[in-house]
Enzyme design. Structure first.
Site, PDB file in Angstrom:
ATOM      1  N   LYS A  22      12.162   7.420  -4.565  1.00 49.72           N
ATOM      2  CA  LYS A  22      11.073   6.909  -5.415  1.00 49.72           C
ATOM      3  C   LYS A  22       9.844   6.580  -4.579  1.00 49.72           C
ATOM      4  CE  LYS A  22      11.109   2.327  -6.546  1.00 49.72           C
ATOM      5  NZ  LYS A  22       9.884   1.634  -6.139  1.00 49.72           N
ATOM      6  N   ASN A  23      10.054   5.865  -3.469  1.00 51.68           N
ATOM      7  CA  ASN A  23       8.901   5.381  -2.700  1.00 51.68           C
ATOM      8  C   ASN A  23       8.231   6.476  -1.880  1.00 51.68           C
ATOM      9  OD1 ASN A  23       9.270   2.933  -3.845  1.00 51.68           O
ATOM     10  ND2 ASN A  23      10.139   1.927  -2.029  1.00 51.68           N
ATOM     11  N   ARG A  93       2.864  -1.518  -9.537  1.00 50.87           N
ATOM     12  CA  ARG A  93       1.926  -1.824  -8.450  1.00 50.87           C
ATOM     13  C   ARG A  93       1.581  -0.589  -7.624  1.00 50.87           C
ATOM     14  NH1 ARG A  93       1.864  -4.118  -4.620  1.00 50.87           N
ATOM     15  NH2 ARG A  93       0.327  -5.734  -4.770  1.00 50.87           N
ATOM     16  N   CYS A 117       3.994 -10.203  -7.723  1.00 49.00           N
ATOM     17  CA  CYS A 117       5.174  -9.836  -8.497  1.00 49.00           C
ATOM     18  C   CYS A 117       6.316 -10.729  -8.055  1.00 49.00           C
ATOM     19  CB  CYS A 117       5.504  -8.353  -8.337  1.00 49.00           C
ATOM     20  SG  CYS A 117       6.089  -7.942  -6.711  1.00 49.00           S
ATOM     21  N   ARG A 122       1.718 -10.107  -2.427  1.00 51.88           N
ATOM     22  CA  ARG A 122       1.400  -8.689  -2.273  1.00 51.88           C
ATOM     23  C   ARG A 122      -0.107  -8.351  -2.334  1.00 51.88           C
ATOM     24  NH1 ARG A 122       5.964  -5.048  -4.780  1.00 51.88           N
ATOM     25  NH2 ARG A 122       5.319  -3.826  -2.993  1.00 51.88           N
ATOM     26  N   PRO A 123      -0.884  -8.852  -1.363  1.00 59.74           N
ATOM     27  CA  PRO A 123      -2.310  -8.530  -1.320  1.00 59.74           C
ATOM     28  C   PRO A 123      -2.561  -7.069  -0.922  1.00 59.74           C
ATOM     29  CG  PRO A 123      -1.673  -9.744   0.656  1.00 59.74           C
ATOM     30  CD  PRO A 123      -0.464  -9.704  -0.239  1.00 59.74           C
ATOM     31  N   ASP A 125      -5.574  -6.385   0.904  1.00 57.62           N
ATOM     32  CA  ASP A 125      -6.747  -6.522   1.784  1.00 57.62           C
ATOM     33  C   ASP A 125      -6.754  -5.481   2.913  1.00 57.62           C
ATOM     34  OD1 ASP A 125      -4.411  -8.125   2.502  1.00 57.62           O
ATOM     35  OD2 ASP A 125      -5.550  -8.786   4.242  1.00 57.62           O
ATOM     36  N   ASP A 308      14.114  -3.825   1.406  1.00 57.21           N
ATOM     37  CA  ASP A 308      14.597  -3.334   0.109  1.00 57.21           C
ATOM     38  C   ASP A 308      16.122  -3.294   0.024  1.00 57.21           C
ATOM     39  OD1 ASP A 308      12.006  -3.092  -0.742  1.00 57.21           O
ATOM     40  OD2 ASP A 308      11.869  -0.940  -0.408  1.00 57.21           O
ATOM     41  N   ILE A 330       9.394  -9.641   5.851  1.00 54.80           N
ATOM     42  CA  ILE A 330       8.357  -8.809   5.222  1.00 54.80           C
ATOM     43  C   ILE A 330       7.789  -9.520   3.984  1.00 54.80           C
ATOM     44  CG2 ILE A 330       7.786  -6.531   4.255  1.00 54.80           C
ATOM     45  CD1 ILE A 330       8.827  -6.310   7.101  1.00 54.80           C
ATOM     46  N   ARG A 400      13.691   1.014 -13.160  1.00 57.19           N
ATOM     47  CA  ARG A 400      12.487   1.442 -12.432  1.00 57.19           C
ATOM     48  C   ARG A 400      12.848   2.213 -11.168  1.00 57.19           C
ATOM     49  NH1 ARG A 400       9.879  -3.123 -10.338  1.00 57.19           N
ATOM     50  NH2 ARG A 400       8.972  -1.433  -9.149  1.00 57.19           N
TER      51      ARG A 400
HETATM   52  N1  EPU Z   1       0.383  -6.866   3.136  1.00 57.95           N
HETATM   53  C1  EPU Z   1      -0.777  -7.556   3.340  1.00 57.95           C
HETATM   54  N2  EPU Z   1      -1.951  -6.946   3.015  1.00 57.95           N
HETATM   55  C2  EPU Z   1      -2.001  -5.673   2.522  1.00 57.95           C
HETATM   56  C3  EPU Z   1      -0.811  -4.975   2.333  1.00 57.95           C
HETATM   57  C4  EPU Z   1       0.373  -5.592   2.646  1.00 57.95           C
HETATM   58  O1  EPU Z   1      -0.767  -8.696   3.773  1.00 57.95           O
HETATM   59  O2  EPU Z   1      -3.116  -5.172   2.264  1.00 57.95           O
HETATM   60  C5  EPU Z   1       1.654  -7.487   3.479  1.00 57.95           C
HETATM   61  C6  EPU Z   1       2.598  -7.639   2.300  1.00 57.95           C
HETATM   62  O3  EPU Z   1       2.317  -8.804   1.544  1.00 57.95           O
HETATM   63  C7  EPU Z   1       3.943  -7.668   2.973  1.00 57.95           C
HETATM   64  C8  EPU Z   1       3.758  -6.669   4.127  1.00 57.95           C
HETATM   65  O4  EPU Z   1       2.354  -6.613   4.349  1.00 57.95           O
HETATM   66  O5  EPU Z   1       4.163  -8.933   3.511  1.00 57.95           O
HETATM   67  C9  EPU Z   1       4.297  -5.285   3.884  1.00 57.95           C
HETATM   68  O6  EPU Z   1       3.871  -4.794   2.618  1.00 57.95           O
HETATM   69  P1  EPU Z   1       3.618  -3.254   2.347  1.00 57.95           P
HETATM   70  O7  EPU Z   1       2.164  -3.039   2.076  1.00 57.95           O
HETATM   71  O8  EPU Z   1       4.243  -2.441   3.427  1.00 57.95           O
HETATM   72  O9  EPU Z   1       4.409  -3.030   0.977  1.00 57.95           O
HETATM   73  P2  EPU Z   1       4.043  -1.917  -0.088  1.00 57.95           P
HETATM   74  O10 EPU Z   1       3.509  -0.735   0.601  1.00 57.95           O
HETATM   75  O11 EPU Z   1       3.251  -2.518  -1.190  1.00 57.95           O
HETATM   76  C10 EPU Z   1       6.328  -0.635  -0.062  1.00 57.95           C
HETATM   77  C11 EPU Z   1       7.445  -0.353  -1.024  1.00 57.95           C
HETATM   78  C12 EPU Z   1       8.244  -1.621  -1.286  1.00 57.95           C
HETATM   79  C13 EPU Z   1       8.785  -2.124   0.058  1.00 57.95           C
HETATM   80  C14 EPU Z   1       7.625  -2.343   1.036  1.00 57.95           C
HETATM   81  C15 EPU Z   1       8.082  -2.754   2.418  1.00 57.95           C
HETATM   82  C16 EPU Z   1       6.581   1.429  -2.424  1.00 57.95           C
HETATM   83  C17 EPU Z   1       6.137   1.877  -3.766  1.00 57.95           C
HETATM   84  N3  EPU Z   1       6.874   0.140  -2.294  1.00 57.95           N
HETATM   85  O12 EPU Z   1       5.488  -1.605  -0.696  1.00 57.95           O
HETATM   86  O13 EPU Z   1       9.329  -1.238  -2.107  1.00 57.95           O
HETATM   87  O14 EPU Z   1       9.484  -3.331  -0.138  1.00 57.95           O
HETATM   88  O15 EPU Z   1       6.871  -1.114   1.165  1.00 57.95           O
HETATM   89  O16 EPU Z   1       8.926  -1.803   2.953  1.00 57.95           O
HETATM   90  O17 EPU Z   1       6.669   2.222  -1.505  1.00 57.95           O
HETATM   91  C18 EPU Z   1      10.974  -1.497  -3.778  1.00 57.95           C
HETATM   92  O18 EPU Z   1      11.140  -0.269  -3.768  1.00 57.95           O
HETATM   93  O19 EPU Z   1      11.777  -2.284  -4.353  1.00 57.95           O
HETATM   94  C19 EPU Z   1       9.820  -2.069  -3.093  1.00 57.95           C
HETATM   95  C20 EPU Z   1       9.352  -3.280  -3.364  1.00 57.95           C
END
Ligand code: EPU
Length: 425
Positions: A22-23, A93, A117, A122-123, A125, A308, A330, A400
């Site tokens: 999925k991801n 998201r 969520c 989950r910012p 920035d 995850d 994380i 999902r």
């Molecule tokens: N973060 C920031 N700023 C940003 C982006 C992220 O501070 O601009 C922080 C987040 O709050 C978190 C860390 O950085 O503490 C890592 O977040 P990341 O951006 O890597 O998460 P994501 O890309 O939004 C994906 C997966 C998640 C998985 C995370 C971490 C997808 C669609 N989602 O999310 O998957 O937990 O990477 O590996 O790829 C799931 O499948 O259940 C799921 C939540």
């Protein structure tokens, strides 16, 4: 709203194919927006999040069709709309991953800002910082991110944050940089296999990306990308979840379509807990060794232990011999499952981003509530091991990310019924 009614105590046995990731699929589908011409993508799982992404791509002018052979065909036919509205983003998201592709290809984009969520704030920035470095002007208005750019330009971009890199942030910046003028070097890029998969698809489309899979990715911008054929990698989190299902039910499963090299941190932990995991052909065989040992687990960016799989392993450790410690590095608030597992008789003590689990508990069935995708998976696993009946409400969360999980577990010997919630109460 559906619920699961699980009769615990069955030992799972048999074979199962793990679906496409999925991801990996979500950012690959978004990257199809960069192309002129058709893309054909194989092994896209049939999940609610994927259906939401298809709905979004259609709103953004794509023709999207699932062919009889299961492959997804995506073709951009109208580039006039660049708006990802709140109605779609609030459901998923990961809609944020259209931001980079739309900005690079269409020069402007309006994407509703994703909210928090159940797993935390989950910012986004870092995504925005990265795109600004490539020359975008970005403002926020009415809850929307509005970004503009002429042709983006290459730059040095650092994507590290307090919790490591960002997976979808790396996807956005890397995708946008493919059409930028000049060279982009992304430092502290996410190394997750899903990013590697996306880079492979982008390169098949004519991009020039090197270093993907490492913390430094280099992108030489090109003038245009074309459609391409691509096969999505197996879902490492689904594979890890079924591995825990084998272990927690004291069973034995052959899982096909598994990249064990994408799962080494989880496999290493399973082995130290006493679970037998062996590579076999294109998959793995997983068997419980009956006596499970306690473990210390800390989630980390790839190749560390994946966040995850944290909830699913916690369910397993409730049965282990001795006390375990699980720390979440994380998403420090990703513990909604703890209170629900406690309702099933698990003994867990949370202290900030760490949970201590007193092992050797006999779980006992109870009604529980699913709060997010992986927490729901943990509750299903606990329900398989619990004595008696466990009812899990709000299982739309699990739909999902896992296709027909109850049917697939039942084919291995589980006893799970999907019922309308009103029947379950
Ligand atoms: N973060 C920031 N700023 C940003 C982006 C992220 O501070 O601009 C922080 C987040 O709050 C978190 C860390 O950085 O503490 C890592 O977040 P990341 O951006 O890597 O998460 P994501 O890309 O939004 C994906 C997966 C998640 C998985 C995370 C971490 C997808 C669609 N989602 O999310 O998957 O937990 O990477 O590996 O790829 C799931 O499948 O259940 C799921 C939540």
């Amino acid at each position: 709203m559906d619920s699961f009614v699980i009769e615990g105590g069955s030992r799972l046995r048999g074979s199962l194919r793990i679906a496409g990731s999925k991801n990996a699929a979500l950012p690959v589908m978004a990257a199809a927006l960069l192309a002129g011409g058709k893309s054909l993508i194989e092994d896209i799982p049939n999940l609610q999040d994927i259906r939401s992404q298809i709905e979004l791509l259609k709103l953004l002018g794509c023709r999207v069709e699932r062919r009889a052979d299961g492959k997804l065909e995506i073709e951009v036919i109208d580039e006039t709309s660049s708006h990802a509205p709140y109605d779609v983003v609030r459901k998923m998201r990961a809609s944020i991953c259209v931001l980079g592709p739309l900005l690079a290809k269409r020069g402007h984009v309006r994407v509703s800002m994703p909210g928090g969520c159940a797993i935390g704030d989950r910012p986004v920035d870092i995504h925005l910082r990265g795109l600004r470095a490539l020359g975008a002007t970005i403002e926020l208005e009415g809850g929307d991110i509005i970004a503009h750019a002429g042709r983006l330009h290459g730059a040095e971009v650092f994507l590290g944050g307090n919790f490591g890199s960002t997976v979808l942030g790396t996807a956005n910046v890397m995708s946008a940089a493919t059409l930028a003028e000049g060279t982009t070097v992304i430092e502290c890029a996410a190394c997750e296999p899903e990013i590697l998969d996306l880079a492979n698809y982008l390169n098949a489309m004519g991009a020039n990306i090197t270093g993907h899979g490492t913390p430094r990715i280099t992108v030489e911008g090109v003038a245009a990308l074309h459609g391409a054929e691509h096969r999505i990698i197996p879902d490492r989190i689904e594979a890890g979840t079924f591995m825990v299902a084998a272990a927690i039910s004291n069973g034995e499963l052959n899982l096909d379509n598994v990249r064990i090299d994408h799962l080494m941190a989880a496999v290493d932990k399973l082995r130290s807990i006493g679970v037998i995991v062996e590579k076999s052909g294109g998959g793995v065989t997983v068997a419980s060794a009956r006596r499970l040992e306690a473990a210390i687990i800390t989630t980390q960016p790839y190749p560390g232990f994946p966040t995850d799989l944290q909830a699913q392993f916690m369910a397993l450790l409730a049965m282990a011999n001795g006390n375990s410690i699980v720390s979440e590095k994380i998403f420090p608030d990703r513990f909604m499952h703890v209170a629900e597992l406690t309702r099933l008789g698990a003994r867990m003590h949370r202290e900030g981003a760490t949970v201590i689990i007193e092992g050797e508990q006999q779980l006992i069935g109870a009604p529980v509530m699913a709060s997010d995708l992986r927490a729901s998976a943990a509750l299903v696993l606990a329900g398989l091991a619990a004595r008696g009946t466990t009812t899990i409400n709000r299982v739309y969360h699990i739909d999902r990310g896992y296709e027909k999980i109850e049917e697939r577990l039942n084919s291995l010997g589980a006893k799970i019924k999907r019922v309308d919630q009103s029947d379950a109460e």
